[in-house]
Design a protein around this motif. Structure first.
Motif, PDB file in Angstrom:
ATOM      1  N   MET A   1      -2.294   2.529  -7.433  1.00 22.17           N
ATOM      2  CA  MET A   1      -1.960   3.794  -8.157  1.00 22.17           C
ATOM      3  C   MET A   1      -2.674   5.065  -7.911  1.00 22.17           C
ATOM      4  SD  MET A   1       1.064   2.751  -9.399  1.00 22.17           S
ATOM      5  CE  MET A   1       1.815   1.411  -9.681  1.00 22.17           C
ATOM      6  N   THR A   2      -4.102   4.668  -7.645  1.00 22.01           N
ATOM      7  CA  THR A   2      -4.787   5.940  -7.292  1.00 22.01           C
ATOM      8  C   THR A   2      -4.457   6.590  -6.076  1.00 22.01           C
ATOM      9  OG1 THR A   2      -6.819   4.735  -8.531  1.00 22.01           O
ATOM     10  CG2 THR A   2      -7.248   6.917  -7.027  1.00 22.01           C
ATOM     11  N   GLY A   3      -4.316   5.612  -4.890  1.00 20.23           N
ATOM     12  CA  GLY A   3      -3.832   6.079  -3.683  1.00 20.23           C
ATOM     13  C   GLY A   3      -2.391   6.764  -3.619  1.00 20.23           C
ATOM     14  N   GLN A   4      -1.396   5.924  -4.561  1.00 17.55           N
ATOM     15  CA  GLN A   4      -0.286   6.532  -4.783  1.00 17.55           C
ATOM     16  C   GLN A   4       0.000   7.935  -5.490  1.00 17.55           C
ATOM     17  OE1 GLN A   4       2.294   5.304  -3.195  1.00 17.55           O
ATOM     18  NE2 GLN A   4       3.681   4.619  -4.522  1.00 17.55           N
ATOM     19  N   LEU A   5      -1.023   8.267  -6.264  1.00 22.81           N
ATOM     20  CA  LEU A   5      -1.167   9.483  -6.910  1.00 22.81           C
ATOM     21  C   LEU A   5      -1.264  10.668  -6.019  1.00 22.81           C
ATOM     22  CD1 LEU A   5      -1.052  11.376  -9.566  1.00 22.81           C
ATOM     23  CD2 LEU A   5      -3.646  10.696  -9.760  1.00 22.81           C
ATOM     24  N   VAL A   6      -2.165  10.320  -4.992  1.00 27.03           N
ATOM     25  CA  VAL A   6      -2.597  11.365  -4.086  1.00 27.03           C
ATOM     26  C   VAL A   6      -1.835  11.496  -3.052  1.00 27.03           C
ATOM     27  CG1 VAL A   6      -4.634  12.060  -2.528  1.00 27.03           C
ATOM     28  CG2 VAL A   6      -5.192  11.004  -4.702  1.00 27.03           C
ATOM     29  N   ASN A   7      -1.215  10.290  -2.735  1.00 22.08           N
ATOM     30  CA  ASN A   7      -0.275  10.336  -1.363  1.00 22.08           C
ATOM     31  C   ASN A   7       1.085  11.060  -1.832  1.00 22.08           C
ATOM     32  OD1 ASN A   7       1.381   9.628   0.903  1.00 22.08           O
ATOM     33  ND2 ASN A   7       1.725   7.626   0.309  1.00 22.08           N
ATOM     34  N   LEU A   8       1.753  10.810  -3.280  1.00 19.92           N
ATOM     35  CA  LEU A   8       2.781  11.283  -3.649  1.00 19.92           C
ATOM     36  C   LEU A   8       2.945  12.840  -3.679  1.00 19.92           C
ATOM     37  CD1 LEU A   8       3.808   8.451  -5.925  1.00 19.92           C
ATOM     38  CD2 LEU A   8       5.112   9.187  -3.868  1.00 19.92           C
ATOM     39  N   LEU A   9       1.605  13.433  -4.090  1.00 19.43           N
ATOM     40  CA  LEU A   9       1.522  14.608  -4.434  1.00 19.43           C
ATOM     41  C   LEU A   9       1.574  15.394  -3.107  1.00 19.43           C
ATOM     42  CD1 LEU A   9       0.696  17.011  -6.125  1.00 19.43           C
ATOM     43  CD2 LEU A   9      -1.768  16.600  -5.529  1.00 19.43           C
ATOM     44  N   GLY A  10       0.857  15.035  -1.847  1.00 18.80           N
ATOM     45  CA  GLY A  10       1.156  15.411  -0.741  1.00 18.80           C
ATOM     46  C   GLY A  10       2.604  15.338  -0.030  1.00 18.80           C
ATOM     47  N   ASP A  11       3.096  14.151  -0.364  1.00 19.63           N
ATOM     48  CA  ASP A  11       4.669  13.829   0.009  1.00 19.63           C
ATOM     49  C   ASP A  11       5.391  14.975  -0.293  1.00 19.63           C
ATOM     50  OD1 ASP A  11       6.629  12.356   1.488  1.00 19.63           O
ATOM     51  OD2 ASP A  11       7.208  11.894  -0.687  1.00 19.63           O
TER      52      ASP A  11
ATOM     53  N   ILE B   1      -6.992   4.264   2.533  1.00 15.84           N
ATOM     54  CA  ILE B   1      -8.420   4.000   2.285  1.00 15.84           C
ATOM     55  C   ILE B   1      -8.101   3.104   0.991  1.00 15.84           C
ATOM     56  CG2 ILE B   1     -10.725   4.358   1.258  1.00 15.84           C
ATOM     57  CD1 ILE B   1     -10.238   6.979   2.886  1.00 15.84           C
ATOM     58  N   CYS B   2      -7.313   3.760   0.007  1.00 16.46           N
ATOM     59  CA  CYS B   2      -6.977   2.683  -1.275  1.00 16.46           C
ATOM     60  C   CYS B   2      -6.476   1.243  -0.920  1.00 16.46           C
ATOM     61  CB  CYS B   2      -6.024   3.419  -2.481  1.00 16.46           C
ATOM     62  SG  CYS B   2      -7.100   4.988  -2.926  1.00 16.46           S
ATOM     63  N   ILE B   3      -5.204   1.358  -0.192  1.00 14.91           N
ATOM     64  CA  ILE B   3      -4.557   0.031   0.198  1.00 14.91           C
ATOM     65  C   ILE B   3      -5.555  -1.058   1.102  1.00 14.91           C
ATOM     66  CG2 ILE B   3      -2.863  -0.884   1.825  1.00 14.91           C
ATOM     67  CD1 ILE B   3      -1.241   1.644   1.513  1.00 14.91           C
ATOM     68  N   VAL B   4      -6.504  -0.336   1.772  1.00 21.97           N
ATOM     69  CA  VAL B   4      -7.602  -1.203   2.435  1.00 21.97           C
ATOM     70  C   VAL B   4      -8.539  -2.112   1.547  1.00 21.97           C
ATOM     71  CG1 VAL B   4      -9.692  -1.203   3.784  1.00 21.97           C
ATOM     72  CG2 VAL B   4      -7.781   0.078   4.559  1.00 21.97           C
ATOM     73  N   MET B   5      -8.782  -1.160   0.233  1.00 21.14           N
ATOM     74  CA  MET B   5      -9.746  -1.948  -0.946  1.00 21.14           C
ATOM     75  C   MET B   5      -8.931  -2.793  -1.660  1.00 21.14           C
ATOM     76  SD  MET B   5     -11.183   1.900  -1.986  1.00 21.14           S
ATOM     77  CE  MET B   5     -12.472   1.007  -3.380  1.00 21.14           C
ATOM     78  N   ILE B   6      -7.626  -2.900  -1.479  1.00 23.99           N
ATOM     79  CA  ILE B   6      -6.893  -3.976  -2.326  1.00 23.99           C
ATOM     80  C   ILE B   6      -7.039  -5.249  -1.635  1.00 23.99           C
ATOM     81  CG2 ILE B   6      -4.816  -4.535  -3.263  1.00 23.99           C
ATOM     82  CD1 ILE B   6      -4.021  -1.564  -3.358  1.00 23.99           C
ATOM     83  N   PRO B   7      -7.424  -6.501  -2.389  1.00 20.15           N
ATOM     84  CA  PRO B   7      -7.655  -7.637  -2.081  1.00 20.15           C
ATOM     85  C   PRO B   7      -6.122  -8.236  -2.105  1.00 20.15           C
ATOM     86  CG  PRO B   7      -8.485  -7.954  -4.200  1.00 20.15           C
ATOM     87  CD  PRO B   7      -8.193  -6.372  -3.780  1.00 20.15           C
ATOM     88  N   SER B   8      -5.913  -8.888  -0.813  1.00 21.77           N
ATOM     89  CA  SER B   8      -4.680  -9.716  -0.839  1.00 21.77           C
ATOM     90  C   SER B   8      -4.650 -11.022   0.011  1.00 21.77           C
ATOM     91  CB  SER B   8      -3.407  -8.532  -0.211  1.00 21.77           C
ATOM     92  OG  SER B   8      -3.939  -8.577   1.017  1.00 21.77           O
TER      93      SER B   8
END
Length: 399
Positions: free
Chosen positions: A1-11, A169-176
């Motif tokens: 969600m942190t990555g989404q917040l920044v990404n969507l702002l730019g989008d 970067i945020c997506i890379v940090m998410i374990p899956s």
């Protein structure tokens, strides 16, 4: 969600800047419609495969690839504008490429969020994600409008590219955990399975009709905002940013404060249909607006209903679907709803040039109320309740 917040702002900054660039180059509502058409047609073209693709492969890897491609496209646009080389066909091409990437990204993202949230929390996770979308929709266009007026349009695209890098970067940090899957059937066959499931669920099928009305007529109005801001309101890029920001504020309030009450209504079709009618009424009033303040108020009020339509629809589609079919149902949902949108975008843009911007907004709002009202008078439609148990649906699939 942190990555989404920044990404969507730019989008949202890029979307606002892109619409303004096209309007500055062409001063034709038809061109705005073509850009919207090319951005959305990939949802229809690749609909049979994007969900199967997300179900079959690692969703985290799909998100990384699509985000990196989106970042490259943003930097290309920024470079072309910065060097005064941008032509309208560049925007058309990049809009189609970005739309293709987005079709794969959105489907994988929705399913990935559901996996992270776990059973029982899907609707909450989707509502949170949509809240971020509307929060950034409130801030992004306003920032873009200010930047366009002070420094030009290129900076919005540079900012979007950088915001996507943060998201990566945020997506890379998410374990899956990558699940090893058995040999899968053909993509089209798997997609047909998803459509068959959707066809057998009356509640989802009927709610999709309301969502389709909202996207076909309501979202078409959004593409006309650059033209409306300059020709009707006699404003600038700041005016456009303020109006889109008002719509974002309405959507945010709708999701955070109105949605919890709407979700308690047992007849989901009645709740969603009522939200469509509410939005249509305010779009009609918006068509008569002659000042920025009235336009912002109408967009705010319309978005209170519009946000609930899509949030409820997508949430129900995922919550009532088995995990192994979730991405396919989302892709079918997106294909049905957004697949119609390119046609609407082109027709509305062309009609606005012929008959006037305000008149087309009035027509769209009126049709939203008319079609939704006709559907709501069918008793077997609004009597269907949302209290459908997931185990029962799974038993239907097994049977």
């Amino acid at each position: 969600m942190t990555g989404q917040l920044v990404n969507l702002l730019g989008d949202w900054m890029q979307q606002t800047a892109q619409a303004w660039v096209v309007w500055e180059i062409t001063h034709k509502a038809t061109a705005l419609g073509i850009v919207a058409f090319l951005s959305q047609i990939p949802f229809f073209i690749f609909g049979p495969w994007v969900g199967v693709f997300a179900d079959r492969y690692d969703k985290k890897r799909i998100l990384l690839i699509t985000q990196i491609l989106a970042m490259v496209f943003a930097f290309i646009m920024a470079f072309l504008i910065q060097t005064n080389q941008l032509m309208v066909w560049h925007v058309y091409l990049l809009a189609f490429l970005l739309g293709t990437v987005t079709a794969f990204n959105v489907t994988a993202e929705q399913a990935f969020i559901s996996e992270l949230a776990g059973p029982g929390n899907i609707k909450k996770a989707i509502a949170l994600n949509n809240s971020l979308n509307q929060l950034t929709r409130l801030a992004g266009p306003a920032i873009a409008g200010w930047l366009i007026a002070t420094t030009g349009t290129a900076i919005s695209f540079w900012c979007n590219g950088i915001s996507i890098l943060v998201s990566v970067i945020c997506i890379v940090m998410i374990p899956s955990k990558v699940r090893i899957k058995e040999k899968a059937e053909s993509g089209l066959k798997q997609f047909r399975e998803g459509l068959n499931f959707l066809h057998n669920q009356k509640l989802l099928r009927l709610i999709i009709l309301f969502a389709a009305i909202q996207t076909f007529f309501g979202m078409s109005i959004v593409q006309l905002l650059p033209a409306f801001s300059t020709m009707v309101l006699k404003g600038t890029a700041k005016t456009l940013g303020a109006i889109i920001g008002a719509a974002g504020a309405g959507s945010l309030v709708g999701i955070v404060f109105v949605l919890p009450f709407v979700q308690r209504i047992k007849r989901s079709c009645l709740a969603v249909g009522g939200a469509v009618i509410w939005a249509g009424f305010w779009y009609i009033l918006f068509s008569f607006a002659t000042t920025q303040g009235i336009a912002m108020l109408c967009q705010f009020m319309a978005s209170l209903g519009a946000s609930n339509v899509l949030t409820l629809s997508i949430g129900l589609a995922q919550e009532l679907t088995p995990a192994n079919m979730r991405a396919r149902i989302v892709s079918a949902f997106m294909m049905i709803i957004f697949g119609l949108q390119p046609i609407a975008s082109f027709l509305v843009g062309k009609s606005a040039d012929l008959f006037g911007i305000s008149r087309m907004m009035w027509i769209n709002g009126s049709l939203m109320i008319l079609f939704t009202g006709l559907l709501l008078v069918i008793p077997r439609l609004y009597n269907i309740k949302s209290s459908i148990k997931i185990p029962a649906i799974r038993n239907q699939i097994i049977g």
